[in-house]
Design a protein around this motif. Structure first.
Motif, short mmCIF file in Angstrom:
data_model
loop_
_atom_site.label_atom_id
_atom_site.label_comp_id
_atom_site.label_asym_id
_atom_site.label_seq_id
_atom_site.Cartn_x
_atom_site.Cartn_y
_atom_site.Cartn_z
N VAL A 118 -2.63 0.14 -18.48
CA VAL A 118 -3.18 -0.46 -17.26
C VAL A 118 -3.95 -1.74 -17.60
CG1 VAL A 118 -4.86 -0.16 -15.40
CG2 VAL A 118 -3.22 1.66 -15.92
N LYS A 121 -1.44 -4.36 -18.18
CA LYS A 121 -0.80 -4.74 -16.91
C LYS A 121 -1.68 -5.65 -16.08
CE LYS A 121 -0.14 -1.59 -13.74
NZ LYS A 121 -0.74 -2.19 -12.53
N GLU A 122 -2.98 -5.57 -16.25
CA GLU A 122 -3.89 -6.45 -15.53
C GLU A 122 -3.79 -7.89 -16.03
OE1 GLU A 122 -7.67 -4.57 -15.99
OE2 GLU A 122 -7.30 -3.11 -14.38
N PRO A 125 2.78 -8.34 -16.71
CA PRO A 125 3.61 -7.14 -16.56
C PRO A 125 3.97 -6.51 -17.90
CG PRO A 125 4.38 -8.88 -15.12
CD PRO A 125 3.36 -9.51 -16.02
N VAL A 126 4.28 -5.20 -17.84
CA VAL A 126 4.55 -4.40 -19.02
C VAL A 126 5.92 -3.75 -18.91
CG1 VAL A 126 3.83 -2.36 -20.33
CG2 VAL A 126 2.10 -3.94 -19.42
N GLN A 167 -0.06 4.35 -11.30
CA GLN A 167 -0.86 3.17 -11.65
C GLN A 167 -0.05 1.87 -11.52
OE1 GLN A 167 -4.09 4.03 -11.88
NE2 GLN A 167 -3.03 5.99 -11.56
N GLY A 168 1.17 1.98 -11.01
CA GLY A 168 1.97 0.78 -10.77
C GLY A 168 3.12 0.61 -11.73
N PHE A 169 3.73 1.74 -12.14
CA PHE A 169 4.89 1.69 -13.03
C PHE A 169 6.09 2.39 -12.37
CE2 PHE A 169 1.36 1.09 -15.89
CZ PHE A 169 1.83 0.13 -16.79
N SER A 208 6.36 -2.29 -15.14
CA SER A 208 5.40 -2.61 -14.10
C SER A 208 6.15 -2.85 -12.80
CB SER A 208 4.61 -3.87 -14.45
OG SER A 208 3.83 -3.70 -15.60
N ASP A 209 5.57 -2.41 -11.70
CA ASP A 209 6.23 -2.59 -10.41
C ASP A 209 6.56 -4.06 -10.13
OD1 ASP A 209 6.09 0.12 -10.00
OD2 ASP A 209 4.39 0.04 -8.62
N LYS A 212 10.08 -4.72 -11.11
CA LYS A 212 11.10 -3.81 -10.59
C LYS A 212 12.30 -4.55 -10.03
CE LYS A 212 9.72 -1.38 -7.10
NZ LYS A 212 9.08 -0.30 -6.30
#
Length: 242
Positions: A118, A121-122, A125-126, A167-169, A208-209, A212
């Motif tokens: 996380v 990701k901040e 992107p991951v 968490q946004g994945f 990471s979203d 996507k």
């Protein structure tokens, strides 16, 4: 590894990034290199145990080995490559062991790894690739009822995976194949499991979203032999992010 047609498979795959888990090697034990690829290895302190590696055609801006907590950094389980607009992380998640003997540590690992991802990701992107040692949902293994409280399918491990996604994945394979059954990446050597496709899906690409929409395909190469696992693949357009 190198004796099971790995080198031929590697060359034929022509992947931009090739991530390995459970290499079980120490530095100097193998001379494995490929033209046009940079290689990065994370070795466990204990010989013949764990370990990860990444081969890449694209030299990273930086490389990190392990995560922020030292207690997790002695088994060679994480490598992070930084690029201009994304991180690539390979992970080999600890097994909870029989009778869930290592579950307490596993859950601590899960929380700390999630915090690490996380935080990355901040920044940007991951893309996460790895043997995460968990079948997320019942669709992800052949015999869910019989394995409910076994390592890799305990409620705690599955909840941790769900929390990470929240968490946004995105689980890339389920993004493309939300209802596909019989899609597995690991089979026990016992009971003729692979021939009967009595397997588990425990190897993943998560993104990471924010990335996507850039994914084009996700594939499980169940026809590739030589291990109790098979390769998984993600095609994603990150040309602009290099």
């Amino acid at each position: 590894m190198s004796k099971k047609n790995f080198e031929a498979y590697f060359i034929n795959s022509e992947a931009d990034f090739f991530c390995l888990q459970e290499t079980k090697l120490q530095e100097g034990q193998i001379d494995l290199s490929f033209p046009s690829y940079h290689s990065y290895w994370n070795y466990a302190d204990r010989k013949g145990y764990s370990g990860t590696a990444i081969f890449t055609k694209h030299e990273p801006l930086s490389v990190r080995y392990g995560i922020e907590q030292d207690e997790h950094n002695h088994e060679g389980r994480v490598i992070t490559l930084e690029y201009a607009n994304f991180y690539l992380v390979t992970v080999y998640t600890p097994n909870s062991k029989q009778a869930l003997a290592r579950l307490e540590y596993r859950i601590k690992w899960e929380h700390d790894l999630t915090d690490y991802l996380v935080a990355l990701k901040e920044q940007k992107p991951v893309i996460l690739c790895g043997d995460l040692n968990v079948a997320h949902k019942e669709i992800d293994l052949k015999n869910p009822k019989n394995n409910r409280h076994n390592p890799g399918f305990s409620d705690d491990e599955r909840h941790c995976f769900s929390y990470l996604l929240a968490q946004g994945f995105t689980d890339s394979f389920r993004h493309f194949y939300p209802d596909l059954t019989g899609a597995y990446s690991w089979w026990s050597y016992r009971f003729n499991a692979r021939a009967n496709n009595a397997g588990w899906r425990i190897d993943y690409f998560l993104v990471s979203d924010a990335l996507k929409s850039q994914m084009t395909s996700a594939t499980i190469h169940a026809d590739v032999l030589g291990s109790d696992h098979c390769p998984v693949e993600l095609d994603i357009d990150v040309t602009a992010n290099r």
